[in-house]
Design an enzyme around this catalytic site. Structure first.
Site, short mmCIF file in Angstrom:
data_model
loop_
_atom_site.label_atom_id
_atom_site.label_comp_id
_atom_site.label_asym_id
_atom_site.label_seq_id
_atom_site.Cartn_x
_atom_site.Cartn_y
_atom_site.Cartn_z
N LYS A 213 0.86 -1.18 0.00
CA LYS A 213 0.00 0.00 0.00
C LYS A 213 0.90 1.24 0.00
CE LYS A 213 -4.08 -1.99 0.43
NZ LYS A 213 -5.15 -1.84 -0.57
N LYS B 12 -13.69 -7.26 -7.34
CA LYS B 12 -14.10 -7.62 -5.97
C LYS B 12 -15.59 -7.89 -5.99
CE LYS B 12 -10.73 -4.89 -3.43
NZ LYS B 12 -10.46 -3.47 -3.15
MG LIG Z 1 -7.03 -2.07 -4.27
#
Ligand SMILES: [Mg+2]
Length: 381
Positions: free
Chosen positions: A176, A275
């Site tokens: 991240k 997702k």
């Molecule tokens: Mg992502």
């Protein structure tokens, strides 16, 4: 492989008469930190939906707080209890397509739709004595898993985390990043993992004014830049992709197959993350896969991350032959102190293998479900 759209059209009639909604909370091993915020407990809504003879499970797994998206566990629970479940139960739907259409009409909240739609699909599979994988015609194969490492206050803590979680047990490492935590983050990881497959996820923290950061990162041999810019900034993403060799991957931007088509036609990305929660269930995910396949754009399976039910659903779909990169779904113990599914989701040779069995292959452990349930609502018609 079966055509899922034909299957959806021929999946009925469906009459759901019983629902149990469990809002659960499970402690996390460490905070999950991304560019926009952090969570320290996993909250999810688990939904058991059926007709008394058969049932399926769904999960609504919006992130706690409102920093990832406008959907929250509280909002999802309230919509399910007050409007969506009362409207869906005890009605006859001629097919899963009809149920999906009704869900779209009832709510714009894809995390809510995803829970109901995926539970109803599992119900359809159970009723036919098939696993969901068999119902969808998806092969049985191990799913390569990738390690995701969140944000840490400094490089030393980041390196400690990378050593602790050991990327070599996985198929790749994702980091991240956020503004001011990017180039040195990648260099620190590279110094530990050498040529190991690596990429970054910005969770929409940047804009075109940060182009120089991505030009610098372009020399780091990364697999992709995941969601560098804001969800709706397709133009910016197109401009970025013109300036860098590293493929841009869109995640938050792709909520529908139409979003995927537009992004690909604008050349705003070369990879798409799917997702189930973000797109509202299997059918829209399959439509996105189809659009990406028509344009030779590789896809891979992301995660919120979800608890075991949502993770198992994602793993089942990730075995689809068009998925080209390791999934973000990790073993249960990576993020959570416990889970409600049995057996636990485990890693073996960098991969996760779904157990054989009805539905998605995992069972819900009723004792653990009771242990972690904060609220339970029963709809019995
Ligand atoms: Mg992502």
């Amino acid at each position: 492989m079966l055509n899922p759209f034909t299957l959806a059209a021929n999946s009925g009639p469906i009459v759901l008469t019983k629902a149990d909604l469990f809002r659960v909370c499970i402690p996390m091993r460490e905070p999950f930190r991304i560019s926009s915020g952090e969570v320290i407990r996993k909250e999810a809504i688990l939904l058991r939906l059926g007709d008394g003879a058969y049932h399926g499970w769904g999960e609504s797994s919006a992130m706690g707080g409102d920093f990832y998206s406008s959907e929250t566990p509280e909002g999802c629970e309230s919509e399910l209890v007050n409007s969506v479940l009362p409207a869906v139960l005890n009605r006859e739907f001629p097919s899963m397509l009809a149920l999906e259409e009704d869900l779209v009409r009832l709510t714009g909240n894809r995390f809510v739709r995803g829970a109901v739609e995926t539970a109803a699909w599992e119900f359809v599979a159970q009723r036919r004595h098939l696993s969901l994988r068999q119902l969808f015609g998806i092969p049985d194969r191990p799913i390569a898993s990738g390690l995701a490492i969140g944000l840490y206050p400094d490089v030393a803590e980041l390196q400690d985390a990378i050593r602790r979680y050991d990327p070599y047990q996985y198929g790749r490492l994702k980091l991240k990043i956020k503004r001011t935590h990017d180039i040195e983050v990648v260099k620190a990881a590279r110094s530990l993992v050498g040529n190991f497959p690596l990429f970054v996820d910005a969770n929409a923290d940047y804009s075109l004014s940060d182009l120089s950061t991505f030009v610098a990162l372009d020399n780091e041999s990364l697999m992709m830049f995941e969601q560098p810019f804001g969800k709706d900034n397709f133009d910016g993403s197109t401009e970025l992709q013109r300036q860098v060799r590293t493929p841009v991957c869109l995640d938050e931007s792709i909520e529908t197959a139409e979003d995927a088509r537009r992004a690909i036609e604008m050349e705003a990305c070369r990879v798409v993350n799917i997702k189930l929660q973000r797109v509202g269930g299997y059918l829209e995910a399959l439509r996105i896969i189809q659009v990406c396949s028509e344009h030779n754009v590789p896809v891979w399976m992301g995660t919120m991350p979800e608890l075991g039910i949502g993770s198992a659903q994602a793993l089942m779909l990730a075995a689809h032959p068009l998925f080209s990169f390791p999934t973000d779904v990790e073993p249960s113990s990576r993020w959570y102190l416990d889970d409600v599914v049995t057996p636990a989701i485990q890693l073996s040779n960098s991969s996760i293998h779904l157990p054989a069995g009805p539905g998605v292959g995992y069972r819900v452990d009723e004792k653990k479900l009771e242990q972690y349930t904060v609220t339970h609502r029963n709809f019995d018609i």
